[in-house]
Design a protein around this motif. Structure first.
Motif, short mmCIF file in Angstrom:
data_model
loop_
_atom_site.label_atom_id
_atom_site.label_comp_id
_atom_site.label_asym_id
_atom_site.label_seq_id
_atom_site.Cartn_x
_atom_site.Cartn_y
_atom_site.Cartn_z
N LEU A 27 29.17 33.88 26.47
CA LEU A 27 30.17 33.09 25.97
C LEU A 27 30.76 33.57 24.79
CD1 LEU A 27 30.05 29.91 26.14
CD2 LEU A 27 28.35 29.67 24.40
N LYS A 28 30.16 34.49 24.23
CA LYS A 28 30.56 34.91 22.80
C LYS A 28 31.80 36.11 23.29
CE LYS A 28 29.65 37.73 18.62
NZ LYS A 28 28.57 38.41 17.72
N GLU A 29 31.47 36.70 24.05
CA GLU A 29 32.60 37.86 24.62
C GLU A 29 33.68 37.26 25.44
OE1 GLU A 29 30.59 41.10 26.41
OE2 GLU A 29 29.82 41.90 24.47
N GLU A 30 33.45 35.89 26.06
CA GLU A 30 34.08 35.13 26.99
C GLU A 30 34.44 36.09 28.24
OE1 GLU A 30 37.40 32.74 25.09
OE2 GLU A 30 37.03 34.15 23.41
N ASN A 31 33.29 36.40 28.72
CA ASN A 31 33.40 37.21 30.23
C ASN A 31 32.20 36.99 30.84
OD1 ASN A 31 31.35 38.83 29.05
ND2 ASN A 31 32.58 40.49 28.07
N ILE A 32 31.86 37.47 31.90
CA ILE A 32 30.69 37.51 32.76
C ILE A 32 30.44 38.87 33.38
CG2 ILE A 32 31.96 37.00 35.02
CD1 ILE A 32 28.42 35.64 33.82
N ARG A 33 29.35 39.64 32.94
CA ARG A 33 29.17 41.06 33.58
C ARG A 33 27.93 41.20 34.71
NH1 ARG A 33 30.54 44.77 29.32
NH2 ARG A 33 31.46 43.98 27.78
N ILE A 34 28.13 42.36 35.41
CA ILE A 34 26.79 42.40 36.11
C ILE A 34 26.42 44.10 35.78
CG2 ILE A 34 27.69 41.07 38.04
CD1 ILE A 34 28.44 43.70 39.61
N GLY A 35 25.20 44.24 36.20
CA GLY A 35 24.58 45.50 35.95
C GLY A 35 24.98 46.65 36.94
N TRP A 36 23.88 47.43 37.38
CA TRP A 36 24.19 48.73 38.15
C TRP A 36 25.22 49.36 37.46
CZ3 TRP A 36 24.42 43.51 40.65
CH2 TRP A 36 23.01 43.30 41.22
N GLY A 37 25.03 49.99 36.33
CA GLY A 37 26.18 50.71 35.83
C GLY A 37 26.69 52.09 36.40
N SER A 38 25.78 52.87 36.77
CA SER A 38 26.08 54.14 37.56
C SER A 38 26.59 53.93 38.77
CB SER A 38 24.91 55.00 37.62
OG SER A 38 23.79 54.31 38.41
N VAL A 39 26.06 52.93 39.42
CA VAL A 39 26.65 52.55 41.02
C VAL A 39 28.16 52.06 40.76
CG1 VAL A 39 26.16 51.06 42.90
CG2 VAL A 39 24.40 51.91 41.68
N VAL A 40 28.37 51.17 39.88
CA VAL A 40 29.72 50.76 39.56
C VAL A 40 30.75 51.69 39.38
CG1 VAL A 40 31.24 49.20 38.13
CG2 VAL A 40 29.05 48.42 38.98
N SER A 41 30.22 52.77 38.58
CA SER A 41 31.03 53.65 37.94
C SER A 41 31.57 54.68 39.32
CB SER A 41 30.44 54.78 37.12
OG SER A 41 30.43 54.05 35.75
N ASP A 42 30.41 55.12 40.20
CA ASP A 42 30.80 55.79 41.32
C ASP A 42 31.68 55.19 42.28
OD1 ASP A 42 29.36 57.93 40.20
OD2 ASP A 42 27.49 57.33 41.58
N ILE A 43 31.49 53.81 42.45
CA ILE A 43 32.21 53.14 43.28
C ILE A 43 33.81 53.22 42.88
CG2 ILE A 43 33.05 50.58 44.04
CD1 ILE A 43 30.14 49.84 43.98
N PHE A 44 34.25 53.09 41.47
CA PHE A 44 35.51 53.12 41.25
C PHE A 44 35.95 54.53 41.11
CE2 PHE A 44 34.77 48.64 39.96
CZ PHE A 44 36.13 48.19 39.91
N SER A 45 35.19 55.42 40.85
CA SER A 45 35.38 56.87 40.64
C SER A 45 35.93 57.29 41.80
CB SER A 45 34.48 57.73 39.89
OG SER A 45 33.22 57.91 40.80
N GLU A 46 35.32 56.89 42.97
CA GLU A 46 35.59 57.58 44.57
C GLU A 46 36.30 56.26 45.30
OE1 GLU A 46 32.54 59.30 46.64
OE2 GLU A 46 31.13 59.90 44.88
N ASN A 47 36.57 55.34 44.54
CA ASN A 47 37.39 54.16 45.38
C ASN A 47 36.97 53.89 46.80
OD1 ASN A 47 39.31 52.50 45.39
ND2 ASN A 47 40.86 53.63 46.40
N ASN A 48 35.79 53.69 46.58
CA ASN A 48 35.01 53.53 47.99
C ASN A 48 34.15 52.44 47.74
OD1 ASN A 48 33.36 53.56 50.44
ND2 ASN A 48 33.16 55.88 50.31
N PHE A 49 34.55 51.16 48.54
CA PHE A 49 33.62 50.04 48.32
C PHE A 49 33.08 49.61 49.66
CE2 PHE A 49 37.04 49.97 45.23
CZ PHE A 49 36.53 49.12 44.32
N SER A 50 32.99 50.47 50.51
CA SER A 50 32.15 50.04 51.76
C SER A 50 30.71 49.90 51.74
CB SER A 50 32.34 51.36 52.72
OG SER A 50 31.57 52.64 52.35
N ASP A 51 30.18 49.20 52.67
CA ASP A 51 28.85 48.95 52.53
C ASP A 51 27.98 50.05 52.62
OD1 ASP A 51 29.87 46.32 52.88
OD2 ASP A 51 29.00 45.69 54.63
#
Length: 832
Positions: free
Chosen positions: A265-289
């Motif tokens: 509410l304070k930051e006016e956003n919504i976040r999810i966890g799994w930080g290292s997983v998310v980083s790897d997804i974006f760094s390798e641009n791979n969103f496959s199951d």
């Protein structure tokens, strides 16, 4: 509030702020203070920080407390560790700019509570005296900083309570920094101080602050975040977009059991966890199951919910789009917030775990009174919600409904309300607007409004107000059952409410009623306890209670009932008044001149021409959108069968109808204004109807038709132009509804109006020139002469083309007495 006492306290904070400034700029000052902290305080700090686990910052603090309990702090060692940490692990030190930002808890521990108390007392007093307590929130920050990373100034901000936080709000701002006090109106959104002034504790006083903030208070009262957000996202439009599948709805958990909701509410956003997983997804641009599952197994190989986790991550990163509706969920049963996504996925490199987020415009905060659907919510972190479930939820949360649909029937698709002046044509048109084409939603429940009204006041003041209004002394158990006290208590606080109330009463009790140590006691000894352990206001404080807690709070306690919340409106209509020069180019589309402004002075007046759409075209487009189409092209490309099905499906839904209201429709050349489109107005020629017709507009050559859910409602003054003069092609496409004068039994003017209209009829033999009842309604008989001289006689001058003798004849035939008959030849007819 005792000003002399507060002034001395402000001076002390000013002196401390000078020391803080020196400690930030000179580490020797910082360490000198830490070394000289009293031993008993060092032991308390040792107990707090010696057992902390994890993070390089906490490790530095742990090392400091171990050293200062044993003797002095090794300044060089601590400084080297800080500099080395910033160099080798910069992400861990992003928020920590200097040693003070790490070691500030040791400096502020002894003064922090007093600093906050002074700021809270002053800001609450100002809000009370400015009579804005129920409309504002207060944010106080000491030298620990609003983000708990240390700060060189202490401050408070008073801002509109519709904002989730003060970060973008206009605010009445008060700051203590490096020995000086300043105050201003602060436009936080533009980072602009308005009339910033310096406060001198020796020459200025409380009234100085009060007068300045009083002058600027309307700036924050009018800065309504809720109105801005709800005007940006009308609830009716959101429902339409969900229903037409233009946007999706999502259930998203802001942490387990909503633990990150306040941050969201304070930051006016919504976040999810799994930080290292998310980083790897974006760094390798791979969103496959397969890839996401592989990374999740590396992240937490023991998690049995990896399939659900994979779906949540991919949905959040790829499928959640700008404009989608978010329902923030806590546990299995509670919806604690509703918002609209305002950004694509963003990666926060400074975060370790909750890296991925979307910005969200939160429409409503429900954490104090969650909404519970009649079914369990999904267990996944991110789940798409079908429209058939989402629409009832959003309607229920905002109490959304269309007003007055059952009380008034829709007119024909093409309707003209006609009649002489003052017969209620515009009044009838406005009834259509309000009853049939306006959707209203309630955005705040009464209990939420009461909670907000009480939010600026400390709990002890609320208890005092309740006890003051009680005729008998009350036990703690009775107090916490009072509806005012219940509204003030935080429903999600796990602490026993009885303990909270008992602690507050003890802290502000007289000497005979409490056993608390003096360091926990407040200077105001307001409450007293009798032999039965029941509480009341101390006798010597009753006469001064109004000054202690404020008149506004007492008024809230005395009158807590709130009937309705803040309402918002969605208008499904456009409105225009025709005039003689109005044409096709204004109504539908045309080439319009515009001024070129390319920043070069010599060419600033160069004319350019562009194609502009008129109000009829735009109204048709709005109606088309309610039916589920983005444009005429998309609609035309759809199959004929689908168009018929869509328009049939919304035919009986009042919230999917749109109207164009045209006042004085007969004052323009209607045939010229509509041109070739006049045929498209017929019911069976519209989109989704049996004989629908399309054509290409002459200027843009774009495909166009009139939607079946567009209503065209006009008004026509028959005294201005006879209905017989209207084009016969137009008249056969409109239904005409006559509105003539009404004669109300029992009204003083009824017989006078009837006589007047009979005299006009004897003259014109035409009811189109009657006088309407609206000229008399709501006027007492004492104003009869004024009504005639300012409204009726000027209209008769127009009817009679300034023929004074004819006006005289009509009025005398209607038994209206006249003054000074010798003035008739000068056209000055005056009723007696």
């Amino acid at each position: 509030m005792e000003w002399n006492l507060l002034k001395d306290q402000l001076k002390e904070i000013c002196e401390f702020s000078t020391f803080i400034h020196d400690a930030i700029t000179n580490s020797n000052v910082l360490f000198e203070y830490i070394d000289n902290i009293p031993l008993e305080v060092k032991k308390i700090l040792y107990g707090r920080y010696n057992s902390t686990i994890g993070g390089p910052v906490n490790e530095i603090r742990k090392k400091v407390v171990i050293q200062f309990v044993a003797g002095k702090v090794n300044r060089d060692e601590i400084s080297r560790e800080f500099e080395s940490g910033k160099l080798n692990n910069p992400k861990a030190y992003t928020q920590y700019k200097n040693l003070y930002s790490i070691l500030y808890p040791f400096l502020t521990y002894q003064t922090n509570e007093a600093t906050y108390q002074v700021l809270e007392d002053l800001s609450n007093q100002l809000c009370g005296d400015l009579m804005i307590s129920d409309k504002t929130k207060i944010k106080c920050s000491g030298f620990d900083g609003s983000r708990n990373t240390g700060d060189d100034h202490a401050w408070f901000a008073i801002y509109n309570n519709t904002y989730p936080n003060q970060t973008t709000a206009k605010q009445l701002f008060f700051s203590i920094h490096n020995g000086a006090i300043s105050y201003a109106l602060f436009d936080r959104g533009q980072q602009l101080f308005v009339q910033q002034k310096t406060f001198d504790t020796d020459t200025d006083n409380y009234k100085t602050l009060l007068d300045f903030f009083n002058y600027h208070k309307n700036s924050i009262l009018l800065d309504n975040f809720r109105a801005k957000i709800l005007s940006k996202y009308p609830i009716g439009e959101l429902i339409n977009q969900i229903d037409s599948r233009k946007i999706s709805s999502w259930l998203i958990k802001p942490g387990e059991k909503g633990k990150m909701w306040k941050q969201a509410l304070k930051e006016e956003n919504i976040r999810i966890g799994w930080g290292s997983v998310v980083s790897d997804i974006f760094s390798e641009n791979n969103f496959s199951d397969e890839f996401v599952l592989k990374k999740l197994d590396q992240y937490d190989p023991k998690d049995a919910k990896q399939t659900n986790n994979r779906k949540s991550i991919i949905s959040f990163l790829k499928d959640v789009k700008i404009g989608d509706v978010i329902y923030a969920v806590s546990g299995k049963y509670d919806i604690i917030g509703v918002g609209v996504v305002s950004s694509a996925t963003i990666l926060d490199e400074d975060e370790i775990e909750f890296k991925a987020y979307h910005n969200v415009d939160w429409l409503i905060d429900l954490h104090k009174s969650p909404y519970n659907p009649s079914y369990d919510l999904p267990i996944k972190t991110v789940t798409e919600l079908e429209a058939r479930f989402s629409i009832p939820i959003i309607k229920s949360i905002f109490n959304f409904k269309s007003q007055g649909i059952s009380k008034m029937n829709f007119p024909s698709k093409n309707t003209i309300l006609y009649g002489p002046p003052g017969t209620g044509k515009t009044y009838e048109l406005n009834k259509y607007k309000r009853a049939l084409f306006t959707d209203t939603g309630i955005t705040k429940k009464p209990e939420d409004i009461l909670r907000e009204k009480l939010s600026p006041y400390p709990f002890w003041k609320v208890l005092a107000g309740v006890l003051n209004e009680s005729k008998v002394a009350l036990g703690v158990g009775d107090l916490i059952q009072d509806p005012i006290v219940k509204a003030k208590l935080n429903p999600i606080n796990k602490t026993n409410p009885q303990n909270i109330a008992w602690s507050e009463l003890q802290s502000y009790a007289d000497d005979q009623s409490t056993q608390l140590a003096s360091k926990y006691r407040r200077s105001i000894k307001l409450f007293t306890k009798n032999n039965e352990s029941k509480w009341s206001i101390a006798e010597d404080k009753k006469n001064d209670l109004l000054n202690i807690i404020g008149e506004e709070l007492l008024e809230i306690v005395r009158n807590p009932v709130i009937e309705s919340g803040e309402s918002t409106e969605t208008l499904r209509y456009n409105f225009i008044t025709f005039h003689q020069k109005y044409g096709y180019e204004d109504f539908i589309e045309g080439i319009k001149p515009v001024l070129k402004d390319d920043g070069i002075e010599e060419q600033a007046s160069d004319l350019q021409f562009e194609l502009k759409k008129g109000i009829f075209y735009n109204s048709c487009l709005e109606a088309l959108k309610l039916a589920g189409y983005d444009s005429f092209e998309n609609c035309y490309e759809d199959s004929y069968e689908n168009r018929i099905q869509k328009f049939n499906s919304i035919k009986n839904d009042p919230t999917k109808q749109f109207a164009l209201f045209i006042d004085e429709i007969n004052r323009a050349n209607i045939s010229a204004v509509l041109g070739e489109l006049i045929t498209l107005l017929e019911d069976d020629k519209r989109i989704g109807c049996k004989n629908e017709m399309w054509l290409n507009l002459p200027y843009s050559n774009k495909i166009f038709s009139v939607p079946g859910n567009l209503y065209l409602v006009g008004t026509m003054n028959t005294a201005d132009r006879s209905i017989a003069l209207l084009d016969i092609a137009l008249r056969r496409r409109f239904e005409f509804k006559a509105l003539y004068p009404q004669y109300h039994d029992g009204e003083w003017w009824s017989k006078i109006l009837l006589d007047l209209n009979m005299a006009i009829y004897n003259w014109k033999k035409n009811p189109d020139f009657f006088i309407g009842h609206a000229f008399f309604i709501n006027s007492p008989e004492t104003e009869k002469t004024q009504v005639f001289n300012t409204k009726i006689i000027p209209l008769l001058y127009e009817y009679c083309q300034n023929n004074a003798s004819m006006i005289q004849k009509i009025l005398l035939e209607a038994n209206i007495k006249l003054k000074t008959p010798d003035l008739y030849n000068n056209f000055q007819i005056i009723a007696e």
